[in-house]
Design an enzyme around this catalytic site. Structure first.
Site, PDB file in Angstrom:
ATOM      1  N   THR A 194       0.868  -1.162   0.000  1.00  0.00           N
ATOM      2  CA  THR A 194       0.000   0.000   0.000  1.00  0.00           C
ATOM      3  C   THR A 194       0.899   1.204   0.000  1.00  0.00           C
ATOM      4  OG1 THR A 194      -1.787   1.115   1.135  1.00  0.00           O
ATOM      5  CG2 THR A 194      -0.162   0.026   2.511  1.00  0.00           C
ATOM      6  N   THR A 401       0.310  20.009  -6.467  1.00  0.00           N
ATOM      7  CA  THR A 401       1.707  20.206  -6.099  1.00  0.00           C
ATOM      8  C   THR A 401       2.062  21.676  -5.995  1.00  0.00           C
ATOM      9  OG1 THR A 401       2.348  20.094  -8.427  1.00  0.00           O
ATOM     10  CG2 THR A 401       2.434  18.047  -7.163  1.00  0.00           C
TER      11      THR A 401
END
Length: 401
Positions: A194, A401
């Protein structure tokens, strides 16, 4: 309180990489621990992935340090230096060789770490090492809504998780412990684990091939999970076993306990998918490759939005199965939905079945739905996923971002 294996301590602090919540965590063993790890298959990787892969390859670790809020990915040579510097700082504070410290990062891609904040966080975390697992778990979360943990001891062999809260058995017998923590909510379609997963144990695993065991377990737990079909740049699953309990584990015992923990964590990550309202478990039986079919269904936006809308739209499920590239005969198909303790057959013997659409829609309001697709005789593969709701679009439209 969530139990920790003997010889392990943890900490979680807020150093300021995120606007709120803890964002730097430590896991420390008081002695060298046998180590194994699996990592992202993405060719665009954070520097912590390459660094941690190298130190895990030595076979022993003493500590793991992880930050959230910044992935330190695509940050060039400076990012690589910062990853090494974090390990060195932890080593200095704890008097541990940096080569025995793994580093994990998660968060926004493309930004350099504020190392002043990170170093202050490392110093504070080193002073706060203890048994508060919640502080550590909080430090690794990003868009997650809940903490994810599971543990198994050698007395009960049953996984305990937030969905099955019970106390650790205490009947006078000595028991070893395997406990795991994970984070992940979006950019989840691992080909190994994960976004971040850490499993620690006090069992004695000397002589066992931990890397092979972890790979097998990851293949049938975390690698059977998808939220959105995107594999993260920072995925890692690291296992530490320090033997502090003095209890020797056989390979089958340890693999069984590890699988129970990792499967529980995988389900928890899928259930907590960004904007999700339910865990969707997809079971496919038959064909040469049922896992590919199950994963294709699990990654279908049309299937996932139908689940969100509680719409028993069997055509979307069969469409996804049919485009998976695995041959089967339509006349062999049996499709049912299982929810709220009810099974509803939607398609059978090559034709739609008669079902009460309103009743099925009501059952699909459950927080756990099973799509059971049978395509003939053969093995069964299971994939864990979730529905797609409005929240997924909102979260990812605003996450930049």
């Amino acid at each position: 309180m969530i139990p920790l294996p003997k010889g392990f301590s943890v900490a979680g602090v807020r150093c300021g990489l995120k606007n709120k919540r803890n964002d730097l965590g430590l896991i420390v063993s008081d002695r060298p621990a046998q180590a194994a790890g699996v990592f992202t298959t993405n060719y665009v990787r954070a520097s912590c992935v390459d660094y941690s892969r190298r130190v895990v390859d030595s076979g022993q670790l003493r500590a793991i340090v992880v930050n959230s809020g910044n992935a330190n990915c695509c940050t060039g040579v400076q990012g690589e230096r910062d990853t090494s510097r974090i390990a060195e700082q932890v080593g200095k504070e704890l008097s541990i060789d940096p080569s025995q410290i793994a580093v994990g990062s998660t968060g926004i891609i493309g930004h350099l770490l504020d190392m002043g904040k990170v170093e202050r966080g490392v110093r504070e975390a080193a002073q706060k090492l203890g048994v508060d697992a919640h502080a550590f778990m909080d430090s690794i979360l990003t868009t997650d809504l809940v903490e994810k943990w599971a543990w198994v001891n050698t007395e009960s062999h049953d996984a305990v998780s937030p969905q099955s809260l019970t106390q650790r058995p205490s009947n006078g017998k000595q028991a070893g412990l395997v406990i795991g923590f994970a984070k992940g909510s979006g950019m989840i379609s691992p080909n190994m684990a994960t976004m971040l997963g850490f499993v620690i144990s006090d069992l004695d695993v000397e002589g066992l091939d931990l890397q092979a065991i972890l790979k097998r377990v990851a293949d049938r737990s975390f690698n059977c999970m998808t939220v959105d079909g995107d594999t993260s740049t920072n995925d890692m699953l690291i296992l530490l076993a320090n033997g502090a309990s003095g209890i020797k584990a056989t390979e089958s015992e340890f693999e069984s306990a590890l699988a129970a923990v990792c499967t529980s964590l995988a389900k928890q990550v899928a259930r907590d998918g960004e904007g999700a309202t339910k865990l969707v478990e997809i079971r496919v039986t038959g064909t040469d490759d049922p896992k590919t079919i199950a994963r294709t269904i699990g990654n279908s936006p049309l299937v996932k939005t139908a689940m969100f809308g509680c719409d028993p739209n069997w055509g979307r499920i069969l469409m996804a199965a049919g485009r998976a590239g695995v041959a089967f005969q339509q006349e062999d198909v049996r499709l049912s939905l299982i929810a709220a303790d009810e099974e509803h057959i939607l398609f059978e013997d090559g034709a739609p079945a008669s079902f009460d659409a309103k009743r099925v829609s009501s059952a699909l309001k459950s927080d756990h739905v099973v799509i059971d697709l049978r395509l003939g005789e053969g093995e069964t593969a299971t994939i864990y996923t979730c529905d797609f709701g409005y929240g997924y679009v909102r979260i990812n439209a605003e996450y930049h971002t």
